[in-house]
Design an enzyme around this catalytic site. Structure first.
Site, mmCIF file in Angstrom:
data_model
loop_
_atom_site.group_PDB
_atom_site.id
_atom_site.type_symbol
_atom_site.label_atom_id
_atom_site.label_comp_id
_atom_site.label_asym_id
_atom_site.label_seq_id
_atom_site.Cartn_x
_atom_site.Cartn_y
_atom_site.Cartn_z
ATOM 1 N N LEU A 89 0.829 -1.213 0.000
ATOM 2 C CA LEU A 89 0.000 0.000 0.000
ATOM 3 C C LEU A 89 0.854 1.251 0.000
ATOM 4 C CD1 LEU A 89 -2.660 -1.040 2.680
ATOM 5 C CD2 LEU A 89 -3.017 -0.818 0.219
ATOM 6 N N GLY A 90 2.065 1.105 0.485
ATOM 7 C CA GLY A 90 2.933 2.277 0.534
ATOM 8 C C GLY A 90 4.226 1.952 1.246
ATOM 9 N N ARG A 91 5.139 2.889 1.099
ATOM 10 C CA ARG A 91 6.453 2.712 1.706
ATOM 11 C C ARG A 91 6.657 3.826 2.720
ATOM 12 N NH1 ARG A 91 11.545 0.671 -0.388
ATOM 13 N NH2 ARG A 91 10.383 -0.198 -2.102
ATOM 14 N N GLY A 92 7.054 3.464 3.934
ATOM 15 C CA GLY A 92 7.305 4.476 4.962
ATOM 16 C C GLY A 92 8.792 4.558 5.252
ATOM 17 N N LYS A 93 9.147 5.386 6.221
ATOM 18 C CA LYS A 93 10.551 5.601 6.543
ATOM 19 C C LYS A 93 11.193 4.336 7.121
ATOM 20 C CE LYS A 93 13.369 8.975 8.954
ATOM 21 N NZ LYS A 93 13.369 9.663 10.240
ATOM 22 N N PHE A 94 10.410 3.570 7.886
ATOM 23 C CA PHE A 94 10.986 2.421 8.584
ATOM 24 C C PHE A 94 10.528 1.074 8.046
ATOM 25 C CE2 PHE A 94 10.821 5.957 11.601
ATOM 26 C CZ PHE A 94 12.178 6.125 11.781
ATOM 27 N N GLY A 95 9.815 1.077 6.933
ATOM 28 C CA GLY A 95 9.358 -0.198 6.380
ATOM 29 C C GLY A 95 8.164 0.023 5.470
ATOM 30 N N LYS B 193 1.558 -2.988 8.787
ATOM 31 C CA LYS B 193 2.736 -2.118 8.673
ATOM 32 C C LYS B 193 3.936 -2.885 9.199
ATOM 33 C CE LYS B 193 3.682 2.694 9.734
ATOM 34 N NZ LYS B 193 2.992 3.876 10.223
ATOM 35 N N ASP C 42 1.094 16.324 15.813
ATOM 36 C CA ASP C 42 1.681 16.196 14.470
ATOM 37 C C ASP C 42 0.578 16.077 13.424
ATOM 38 O OD1 ASP C 42 3.836 16.112 12.777
ATOM 39 O OD2 ASP C 42 4.184 13.956 12.994
HETATM 40 P P1 AMP Z 1 3.706 5.198 6.741
HETATM 41 O O1 AMP Z 1 4.871 4.322 7.018
HETATM 42 O O2 AMP Z 1 2.696 5.209 7.842
HETATM 43 O O3 AMP Z 1 4.101 6.565 6.281
HETATM 44 O O4 AMP Z 1 2.930 4.513 5.514
HETATM 45 C C1 AMP Z 1 3.428 4.508 4.215
HETATM 46 C C2 AMP Z 1 2.297 4.599 3.225
HETATM 47 O O5 AMP Z 1 1.479 3.429 3.283
HETATM 48 C C3 AMP Z 1 1.318 5.737 3.494
HETATM 49 O O6 AMP Z 1 1.781 6.904 2.922
HETATM 50 C C4 AMP Z 1 0.031 5.238 2.867
HETATM 51 O O7 AMP Z 1 0.031 5.472 1.476
HETATM 52 C C5 AMP Z 1 0.109 3.758 3.092
HETATM 53 N N1 AMP Z 1 -0.637 3.384 4.303
HETATM 54 C C6 AMP Z 1 -0.163 3.397 5.576
HETATM 55 N N2 AMP Z 1 -1.094 2.988 6.438
HETATM 56 C C7 AMP Z 1 -2.194 2.698 5.716
HETATM 57 C C8 AMP Z 1 -3.514 2.229 6.039
HETATM 58 N N3 AMP Z 1 -3.846 1.969 7.298
HETATM 59 N N4 AMP Z 1 -4.402 2.045 5.042
HETATM 60 C C9 AMP Z 1 -4.044 2.325 3.766
HETATM 61 N N5 AMP Z 1 -2.832 2.769 3.394
HETATM 62 C C10 AMP Z 1 -1.913 2.953 4.344
#
Ligand code: AMP
Length: 297
Positions: free
Chosen positions: A38-44, A61, A155
């Protein structure tokens, strides 16, 4: 969602908590079918996932322990889990539980099907007054709930807001939230959403979230946060002076601008209380009472 499957997930979560580390039922990766990223964050990364027994769809996550350690944010993550897992509000992303293995920590999160609000704002450039007011009202309700529980988010910004299946706003990412204040690490990210008392390193309280609500309201309507500047130091100066200027375009109602002016007040005690935000004429006349932006206005 929010059905029998939800109850099953919660039941299992509380069983795990009751059993603690005694080796009985706890979540593990084998409980889930993993779907698309669904997406990539800073830590995974974050993946769509389905709990096998209940068929309940969640967002999983995955955080890498070594990256958390390197950035010294394990403490912050613990606090995030502790706080977010106890919050139950339609506009706050649920954290159902967590588990870990040697290398990773996994957070079982509510799936926000319509993704990031930030991307929506980028796509649309600005939101209509009805859409902005609906989001501001949802945020005000969610923040009131947090503040009643003595949780300050600290935040609130578009990157930390997700959108659910029906278009409802969900506050995510409680990484900076606190029960008490922590002044040391508040200036790491962007300054744009921080109030004068925080950029100046002074004591702060729940009023910081009220300020951020004003910043967001401005950004929803004009497309950029109000104190944006090329240099960090100029943003700092503009925040401290509350150098608020309304662009001539797009044309925004006086009522919306009145609300923003009442939120972006230097003295945190003088900011409009959240319950009064909900009864402000701009909210009353524009926010959808269902709390859902349906995409038509
Ligand atoms: P994060 O590490 O929380 O920044 O998450 C990275 C990306 O994953 C986010 O920018 C969203 O696009 C996607 N994402 C994170 N959490 C969710 C969620 N609960 N439902 C749908 N997409 C998510």
């Amino acid at each position: 969602m929010g059905s029998d499957a939800d109850a099953k997930l919660v039941r299992q979560e509380s069983q795990g908590a009751e059993n603690g580390n005694k080796g009985e039922k706890r979540w593990s990766l084998t409980d889930f079918d993993i779907g698309k990223p669904l997406g990539r964050g800073k830590f995974g990364n974050v993946y769509l996932a389905r709990e096998k027994q209940s068929k309940y769809v969640v967002a999983l996550k995955v955080l890498f322990k070594n990256q958390l350690q390197q950035s010294q944010v394990e403490h912050q993550l613990r606090r995030e889990i502790e706080i977010q897992s106890h919050l139950r509000h339609p506009n706050i992303l649920r954290l159902y539980g967590y588990f870990y293995d040697q290398a990773r920590v996994y957070l079982i999160l509510e799936y926000a099907a319509k993704g990031e609000l930030y991307k929506e704002l980028q796509r649309c450039k600005v939101f209509s007054e009805k859409r902005a007011a609906t989001y501001v009202a949802s945020l005000a309700r969610a923040l009131m709930y947090c503040h009643e529980k003595h949780v300050i988010h600290r935040d609130i910004k578009p990157e930390n807001l997700l959108i659910g299946l029906k278009g409802e706003l969900k506050i995510a990412d409680f990484g900076w939230s606190v029960h008490t204040c922590n002044r040391r690490r508040t200036l790491c990210g962007t300054l744009d959403y921080l109030p004068p008392e925080m950029v100046e390193g002074k004591e702060h309280d729940a009023g910081v979230d009220v300020w951020s609500l004003g910043i967001l309201c401005f950004e929803f309507l004009y497309g950029t946060p109000p104190f944006e500047a090329k240099k960090h130091s100029d943003t700092y100066k503009r925040i401290v002076r509350v150098d608020l200027r309304f662009p001539s375009k797009p044309v925004i109602s006086t009522s919306a601008r009145d609300l923003i002016c009442q939120l972006l007040v230097k003295d945190s005690a003088q900011r409009l209380p959240l319950n009064k935000v909900l009864s402000h004429p701009w909210i009353v006349n524009n926010a959808d009472p269902s709390g859902v932006y349906n995409g038509h206005n």
